[in-house]
Write a protein that holds these residues in place. Structure first.
Motif, PDB file in Angstrom:
ATOM      1  N   GLU A   1       0.818  -1.216   0.000  1.00 30.38           N
ATOM      2  CA  GLU A   1       0.000   0.000   0.000  1.00 30.38           C
ATOM      3  C   GLU A   1       0.851   1.266   0.000  1.00 30.38           C
ATOM      4  O   GLU A   1       0.557   2.226  -0.712  1.00 30.38           O
ATOM      5  CB  GLU A   1      -0.951  -0.006   1.197  1.00 30.38           C
ATOM      6  N   GLU A   2       1.894   1.275   0.806  1.00 32.17           N
ATOM      7  CA  GLU A   2       2.784   2.431   0.828  1.00 32.17           C
ATOM      8  C   GLU A   2       4.087   2.061   0.140  1.00 32.17           C
ATOM      9  O   GLU A   2       4.769   1.125   0.550  1.00 32.17           O
ATOM     10  CB  GLU A   2       3.048   2.883   2.269  1.00 32.17           C
ATOM     11  N   LYS A   3       4.415   2.779  -0.877  1.00 31.87           N
ATOM     12  CA  LYS A   3       5.608   2.487  -1.663  1.00 31.87           C
ATOM     13  C   LYS A   3       6.850   2.466  -0.778  1.00 31.87           C
ATOM     14  O   LYS A   3       7.051   3.347   0.069  1.00 31.87           O
ATOM     15  CB  LYS A   3       5.781   3.540  -2.760  1.00 31.87           C
ATOM     16  N   ASP A   4       7.666   1.435  -0.953  1.00 35.71           N
ATOM     17  CA  ASP A   4       8.938   1.323  -0.239  1.00 35.71           C
ATOM     18  C   ASP A   4       9.886   2.380  -0.811  1.00 35.71           C
ATOM     19  O   ASP A   4      10.230   2.341  -2.003  1.00 35.71           O
ATOM     20  CB  ASP A   4       9.503  -0.085  -0.439  1.00 35.71           C
ATOM     21  N   GLN A   5      10.306   3.313   0.027  1.00 39.61           N
ATOM     22  CA  GLN A   5      11.166   4.401  -0.438  1.00 39.61           C
ATOM     23  C   GLN A   5      12.632   4.002  -0.531  1.00 39.61           C
ATOM     24  O   GLN A   5      13.440   4.714  -1.133  1.00 39.61           O
ATOM     25  CB  GLN A   5      11.019   5.603   0.498  1.00 39.61           C
ATOM     26  N   ASN A   6      12.977   2.865   0.033  1.00 42.66           N
ATOM     27  CA  ASN A   6      14.373   2.436  -0.003  1.00 42.66           C
ATOM     28  C   ASN A   6      14.460   0.924  -0.230  1.00 42.66           C
ATOM     29  O   ASN A   6      15.018   0.182   0.590  1.00 42.66           O
ATOM     30  CB  ASN A   6      15.079   2.823   1.309  1.00 42.66           C
ATOM     31  N   PRO A   7      13.920   0.435  -1.349  1.00 42.21           N
ATOM     32  CA  PRO A   7      13.938  -1.008  -1.599  1.00 42.21           C
ATOM     33  C   PRO A   7      15.321  -1.470  -2.031  1.00 42.21           C
ATOM     34  O   PRO A   7      16.151  -0.671  -2.487  1.00 42.21           O
ATOM     35  CB  PRO A   7      12.935  -1.168  -2.738  1.00 42.21           C
ATOM     36  N   LYS A   8      15.552  -2.761  -1.880  1.00 38.46           N
ATOM     37  CA  LYS A   8      16.829  -3.319  -2.316  1.00 38.46           C
ATOM     38  C   LYS A   8      17.012  -3.119  -3.805  1.00 38.46           C
ATOM     39  O   LYS A   8      18.120  -2.873  -4.284  1.00 38.46           O
ATOM     40  CB  LYS A   8      16.893  -4.808  -1.949  1.00 38.46           C
ATOM     41  N   TRP A   9      15.893  -3.261  -4.553  1.00 37.44           N
ATOM     42  CA  TRP A   9      15.883  -2.981  -5.993  1.00 37.44           C
ATOM     43  C   TRP A   9      14.618  -2.195  -6.303  1.00 37.44           C
ATOM     44  O   TRP A   9      13.551  -2.456  -5.716  1.00 37.44           O
ATOM     45  CB  TRP A   9      15.876  -4.286  -6.807  1.00 37.44           C
ATOM     46  N   PRO A  10      14.669  -1.230  -7.213  1.00 41.47           N
ATOM     47  CA  PRO A  10      13.475  -0.452  -7.560  1.00 41.47           C
ATOM     48  C   PRO A  10      12.305  -1.321  -8.030  1.00 41.47           C
ATOM     49  O   PRO A  10      11.143  -0.944  -7.844  1.00 41.47           O
ATOM     50  CB  PRO A  10      13.969   0.471  -8.680  1.00 41.47           C
ATOM     51  N   ASP A  11      12.597  -2.467  -8.605  1.00 42.65           N
ATOM     52  CA  ASP A  11      11.544  -3.342  -9.139  1.00 42.65           C
ATOM     53  C   ASP A  11      10.532  -3.754  -8.076  1.00 42.65           C
ATOM     54  O   ASP A  11       9.369  -4.034  -8.391  1.00 42.65           O
ATOM     55  CB  ASP A  11      12.161  -4.614  -9.736  1.00 42.65           C
ATOM     56  N   ILE A  12      10.936  -3.833  -6.811  1.00 44.49           N
ATOM     57  CA  ILE A  12      10.040  -4.349  -5.769  1.00 44.49           C
ATOM     58  C   ILE A  12       9.486  -3.257  -4.864  1.00 44.49           C
ATOM     59  O   ILE A  12       8.966  -3.536  -3.785  1.00 44.49           O
ATOM     60  CB  ILE A  12      10.746  -5.419  -4.912  1.00 44.49           C
ATOM     61  N   ALA A  13       9.544  -2.024  -5.324  1.00 45.48           N
ATOM     62  CA  ALA A  13       9.082  -0.910  -4.493  1.00 45.48           C
ATOM     63  C   ALA A  13       7.606  -1.046  -4.127  1.00 45.48           C
ATOM     64  O   ALA A  13       7.183  -0.619  -3.052  1.00 45.48           O
ATOM     65  CB  ALA A  13       9.328   0.419  -5.208  1.00 45.48           C
ATOM     66  N   HIS A  14       6.816  -1.628  -5.015  1.00 51.86           N
ATOM     67  CA  HIS A  14       5.377  -1.768  -4.763  1.00 51.86           C
ATOM     68  C   HIS A  14       4.990  -3.210  -4.419  1.00 51.86           C
ATOM     69  O   HIS A  14       3.801  -3.525  -4.372  1.00 51.86           O
ATOM     70  CB  HIS A  14       4.589  -1.311  -5.992  1.00 51.86           C
ATOM     71  N   LEU A  15       5.970  -4.067  -4.165  1.00 55.73           N
ATOM     72  CA  LEU A  15       5.709  -5.466  -3.836  1.00 55.73           C
ATOM     73  C   LEU A  15       5.767  -5.658  -2.321  1.00 55.73           C
ATOM     74  O   LEU A  15       6.749  -5.287  -1.677  1.00 55.73           O
ATOM     75  CB  LEU A  15       6.733  -6.369  -4.522  1.00 55.73           C
TER      76      LEU A  15
END
Length: 506
Positions: free
Chosen positions: A314-328
């Protein structure tokens, strides 16, 4: 979206009051429908508790040859015993091209009552039950590409639209495979005019699938001579597997002398008699050398008790390991990790024939490694998520599977691997495949998948394999034995290529 039917034994007499006969069919390891026609009286007497069904359907291959190494379910020692076939009343549908005869799928059980280890419908149900026990539900969609051929008439060599004795099987007995003409020539993906060349067939398939509860969402030409692609309507995973298997049986058997009204959905084998259209749909993974193969892409998502998609964050990950999984979501990341970890060990399920591995080669739009990426169509697993997809449409597309695979086994394996990742809270170890990067190229860090059915089966059956952990020893031993049978037959075969290459030179 199609609604699952809820039919009870008590409702059957009224439901079938105008009928005198019922068609029943179960699914074997190759995804072939095996069944029979029974009287209404017989059906009503077995609808609740099931009936004896010869186990030999799990003791022979797709051409009814008993396995070279007899397996536990059906063999000489147990007398090719009966197993129990129990009708699934929720699978009720009528076959419009056979005067609306009632049709039910069955599931297979051991005589003592346990689910038969190799029953495709039973395996998927067993895995799905684990998620349903905690309030989760798996959803799925299927996309199939397939070539279509039209056998010429035996007399003139010209394609025919008349019903006659010239079948594809007969033609191939007398001519080289390369001589079999495609339904249409040339590369015309997404063409609006190409289907008009075979309009009655094209629209007949679409309409027949709707009436038979195998609804098609999208239906178009793909790139390749005589190639079509069908996207089936997204739905609950067990029902989706049934629809996928029935869709293949419908298209493989489609035309007879009067079009959609009279073809036989139980004729799953490609080598059926020629008919009005004379068309043979082909779900082989790689029927033509030098051309793209046939995929059987599967889309999977999980919903929670409230119906919300559990893969969406629901809330976009602002610091994901990879940009691909920001919304996962974390749940989705664990599920993906499980898929990636187990994929090499379940390859015989997504690529079940010797021919499957002719499709899985570099530079042919087919994945060859343990790879994934956001909206990456070259990877084995394509993540579909915001910002390119809506939150409710967040899902994984498993692109390594071929059109030749049994959809029940593919979806069972995908669900089992993903759930294993969730339970173990596994972390994604492989970075996403970058845009513009070639699958299998120097930048692809994923493990190379098996290059042959023999290699895949050996890994699938090895002690301690992920397949054994996720799907059970009984299933792995049986299905692995059937694949060893395929490999042995292939190893003993002498091909035209070998004869042409060596007959004069060695």
């Amino acid at each position: 979206m199609a609604v699952e039917l809820h039919v009870t034994v008590e409702q059957l007499p009224k439901l079938l009051r105008h009928d005198t006969k019922i068609k029943l069919a179960g699914v074997d390891v190759d995804g072939i429908l095996r069944g029979k026609l029974v009287s209404k009286k017989k059906f009503l007497s077995v609808a609740k508790d099931g009936f004896g069904f010869c186990s030999v359907v799990f003791g022979w291959d797709m051409h009814d040859m008993t396995y070279l190494r007899e397996l536990k379910i059906s063999n000489k020692e147990n007398g090719y015993r009966d197993i129990i076939a129990v009708p699934d009343l929720s699978s009720f549908r009528r076959i419009p091209w056979e005067d609306n005869v009632p049709f039910f799928l069955v599931s297979f059980f051991e005589p003592e009552g346990a689910t038969l280890s190799a029953c495709p419908r039973g395996l998927l149900r067993t895995v799905a039950d684990k998620l349903e026990a905690v309030g989760y539900h798996a959803m799925a969609g299927a996309e199939y590409e397939f070539y279509q051929f039209r056998a010429p008439s035996a007399s003139s060599g010209a394609p025919t639209s008349e019903r006659n004795s010239s079948s594809t099987a007969k033609f191939l007995n007398e001519n080289p495979v390369d001589a079999l003409p495609s339904l249409t020539e040339g590369m015309f993906g997404y063409s609006l005019t190409r289907p008009v060349h075979n309009q009655e067939y094209y629209y007949g398939i679409f309409d027949a699938c709707e009436k038979f509860r195998c609804e098609v969402e999208g239906w178009h030409t793909e790139s390749g001579p005589g190639v079509y692609e069908a996207a089936l309507e997204f739905g609950e995973i067990k029902e989706m597997a049934d629809k996928a298997g029935l869709f293949k049986s419908v298209t493989r058997s489609f035309p007879r002398s009067e079009g959609p009204k009279s073809f036989n959905s139980l004729r799953y084998v490609v080598k059926s008699l020629g008919s009005k259209f004379g068309i043979t749909p082909c779900f082989m993974a790689k029927p033509r050398q030098g051309l793209p193969g046939n995929s059987g892409h599967m889309h999977v998502s999980i919903t929670g008790p409230s119906g919300l998609n559990l893969f969406y964050r629901e809330e976009k990950d602002q610091n994901p390991k990879w940009p691909d999984i920001a919304h996962l979501s974390d749940f989705g990341r664990h599920f993906l990790a499980g898929l990636l970890d187990g994929l090499p060990d379940i390859m015989p399920l997504v690529a079940p024939t010797v021919n499957s591995y002719k499709r899985l080669v570099e530079n042919f739009w087919a994945p060859v490694t343990v790879s994934w990426g956001l909206e990456h169509r070259a990877a084995s697993i394509r993540l579909i998520a915001p910002p390119t997809a809506s939150p409710k449409a967040t899902r994984f597309e498993i692109r390594v599977a071929g059109a030749d695979a049994n959809p029940h086994y593919v979806l069972a394996a995908v669900l089992a691997l993903g759930w294993r990742g969730v339970v173990k809270k596994m972390e994604i170890e492989v970075p996403p495949l970058g845009k513009g990067e070639d699958v299998g190229g120097s930048a692809d860090q994923g493990e190379r998948l098996a290059r042959s059915l023999g290699e895949a089966t050996e890994r699938f059956m090895r002690k301690g394999s992920v397949a054994r952990e996720a799907l059970g020893d009984g299933f792995v031993e049986h299905f692995g034995g059937t694949r060893e049978h395929e490999v042995r037959l292939w190893n003993e075969a002498v091909t035209d290529w070998e004869v042409r290459r060596y007959i004069e030179t060695v």
